[in-house]
Write an enzyme that holds these catalytic residues in place. Structure first.
Site, PDB file in Angstrom:
ATOM      1  N   ASP A  89      39.445  32.657  43.942  1.00  0.00           N
ATOM      2  CA  ASP A  89      39.639  34.109  43.884  1.00  0.00           C
ATOM      3  C   ASP A  89      38.594  34.680  42.931  1.00  0.00           C
ATOM      4  OD1 ASP A  89      40.626  36.721  43.760  1.00  0.00           O
ATOM      5  OD2 ASP A  89      42.730  36.080  43.698  1.00  0.00           O
ATOM      6  N   ASP A 100      37.416  42.388  45.261  1.00  0.00           N
ATOM      7  CA  ASP A 100      38.346  41.306  44.922  1.00  0.00           C
ATOM      8  C   ASP A 100      38.579  40.547  46.222  1.00  0.00           C
ATOM      9  OD1 ASP A 100      40.436  39.762  43.970  1.00  0.00           O
ATOM     10  OD2 ASP A 100      41.741  41.448  43.442  1.00  0.00           O
ATOM     11  N   HIS A 160      47.132  45.231  45.746  1.00  0.00           N
ATOM     12  CA  HIS A 160      47.100  46.317  44.753  1.00  0.00           C
ATOM     13  C   HIS A 160      46.029  47.334  45.097  1.00  0.00           C
ATOM     14  CE1 HIS A 160      43.693  43.875  43.082  1.00  0.00           C
ATOM     15  NE2 HIS A 160      44.437  42.887  43.552  1.00  0.00           N
ATOM     16  N   HIS A 168      43.914  47.075  39.082  1.00  0.00           N
ATOM     17  CA  HIS A 168      45.294  47.376  39.482  1.00  0.00           C
ATOM     18  C   HIS A 168      45.624  48.791  39.018  1.00  0.00           C
ATOM     19  CE1 HIS A 168      46.771  43.207  40.487  1.00  0.00           C
ATOM     20  NE2 HIS A 168      45.626  42.948  39.903  1.00  0.00           N
ATOM     21  N   GLU A 193      46.352  40.746  49.782  1.00  0.00           N
ATOM     22  CA  GLU A 193      46.281  39.309  49.508  1.00  0.00           C
ATOM     23  C   GLU A 193      47.589  38.574  49.750  1.00  0.00           C
ATOM     24  OE1 GLU A 193      45.656  38.341  45.308  1.00  0.00           O
ATOM     25  OE2 GLU A 193      45.638  40.473  44.859  1.00  0.00           O
ATOM     26  N   GLU A 287      42.322  36.897  50.747  1.00  0.00           N
ATOM     27  CA  GLU A 287      42.252  38.268  50.221  1.00  0.00           C
ATOM     28  C   GLU A 287      40.962  38.970  50.628  1.00  0.00           C
ATOM     29  OE1 GLU A 287      42.201  38.536  45.903  1.00  0.00           O
ATOM     30  OE2 GLU A 287      42.882  40.616  45.965  1.00  0.00           O
TER      31      GLU A 287
HETATM   32 MN    MN Z   1      41.924  38.342  43.857  1.00  0.00          MN
HETATM   33 MN    MN Z   2      43.732  40.907  43.958  1.00  0.00          MN
END
Ligand code: MN
Ligand code: MN
Length: 303
Positions: A89, A100, A160, A168, A193, A287
């Site tokens: 990630d 992200d 998010h 976030h 995700e 994600e």
């Molecule tokens: Mn992530």
């Molecule tokens: Mn994330």
């Protein structure tokens, strides 16, 4: 008065997404049996910087029942094992614009369906995103898809909403059906995700904490803590950072540990404990960062 940071443009978010996708795809060749997790994380972070971005958060290398928030510690000697399920990630930042993105590698080939479950859940979620859809409805799509494979979504891990300089914003995208009425709006950016597991379907905190971020202003008594705070503000702002990053700047491990401890106690920083599947199940994750449009969604982290 403090000046509000200028909002990043959609173009900058697209660029951060493109770079995130490029590094994600290039990083796949690093995930091999016997490879050190510290080496993997540092190489990914270096690749993001080479692309002209800032590392938005420490690269996570979460293995098997570890679902998220594992980033190697200083001197970490863990290596990838032959039957590991590895979640990578990563995030890139460009003038406040963030991406992200994450993926799972199944080294043994025994967990193909588990990996497919989170991939398909992400794909179906994205197909259903458009202006006006509620985050709870997206959660339902994720839940249904993962259950269709015979697995469980992880109920307490969510996507998010992302904004300039903020990973976030406080708006979550659940992986289960909820009655959350928040409607996605055109122009908003989200990280979606889904996590799938053959365990209990929720994660719990471990004692280990490797990732932190600034939290609230507060008084610090120790000189080392104040020095560390200045370093964090100037280098990471509100974005998450790893203890191993600080260890490079602060030669005494003990002073660093004590400073972090004081900052946590005073709530000047918060920690993100390593998250483990509560039943010890295997976990997969996929994600993307997406842009909500009037009649659909654009994947910003598309390879
Ligand atoms: Mn992530
Ligand atoms: Mn994330």
């Amino acid at each position: 008065m403090e000046q509000e940071p200028e909002e990043a443009t959609i173009e900058e978010f697209k660029e951060a997404g493109k770079i995130g996708a490029k590094v994600r795809e290039e990083s796949r060749k690093l995930i091999n049996i016997g490879e050190g997790v510290l080496d993997i994380a540092e190489t990914i972070e270096g690749m993001i910087e080479e692309e002209g971005c800032t590392v938005a958060f420490p690269a996570n290398v979460s293995i098997n029942e570890i679902a998220a928030h594992y980033t190697p510690e200083t001197g970490d000697e863990k290596v990838i094992g032959e039957s590991d399920v590895v979640k990578i990630d990563m995030g890139a930042e460009l003038n406040g614009a963030l991406s992200d993105t994450a993926y799972t590698v199944d080294l043994s080939g025994k967990y193909g369906k588990l990996v497919e479950a989170s991939e398909k859940a992400l794909e179906n979620a994205i197909k259903n995103i458009k202006a006006g859809v509620t985050v709870g409805e997206i959660g339902a799509v994720v839940e249904e898809t993962i259950k269709g494979y015979g697995f469980k979504p992880i109920a307490n891990l969510t996507g998010h909403r992302i904004a300039t300089g903020m990973l976030h914003t406080g708006v979550d995208v659940p992986s289960i059906k909820t009655d959350d009425p928040y409607e996605m709006q055109a122009g908003e950016i989200f990280a979606i995700e889904p996590f799938a597991t053959d365990g209990k379907g929720f994660v719990s905190d471990m004692e280990q904490v490797e990732i932190f971020s600034l939290y609230m202003p507060g008084k610090l008594r120790m000189r080392e803590s104040r020095k560390l705070l200045n370093h964090i503000i100037s280098h990471y702002g509100m974005l998450p950072f790893a203890e191993r990053w600080l260890a490079k700047e602060f030669k005494s491990r003990l002073l660093l540990k004590n400073a972090l401890k004081e900052m946590l106690r005073m709530q000047v920083i918060k920690g993100y404990p390593v998250l483990k599947e509560a039943g010890g199940g295997m976990v997969s994750q996929k994600e993307h960062t997406i842009l909500v449009e009037e009649d659909g969604a654009t994947v910003l982290t598309q390879a």
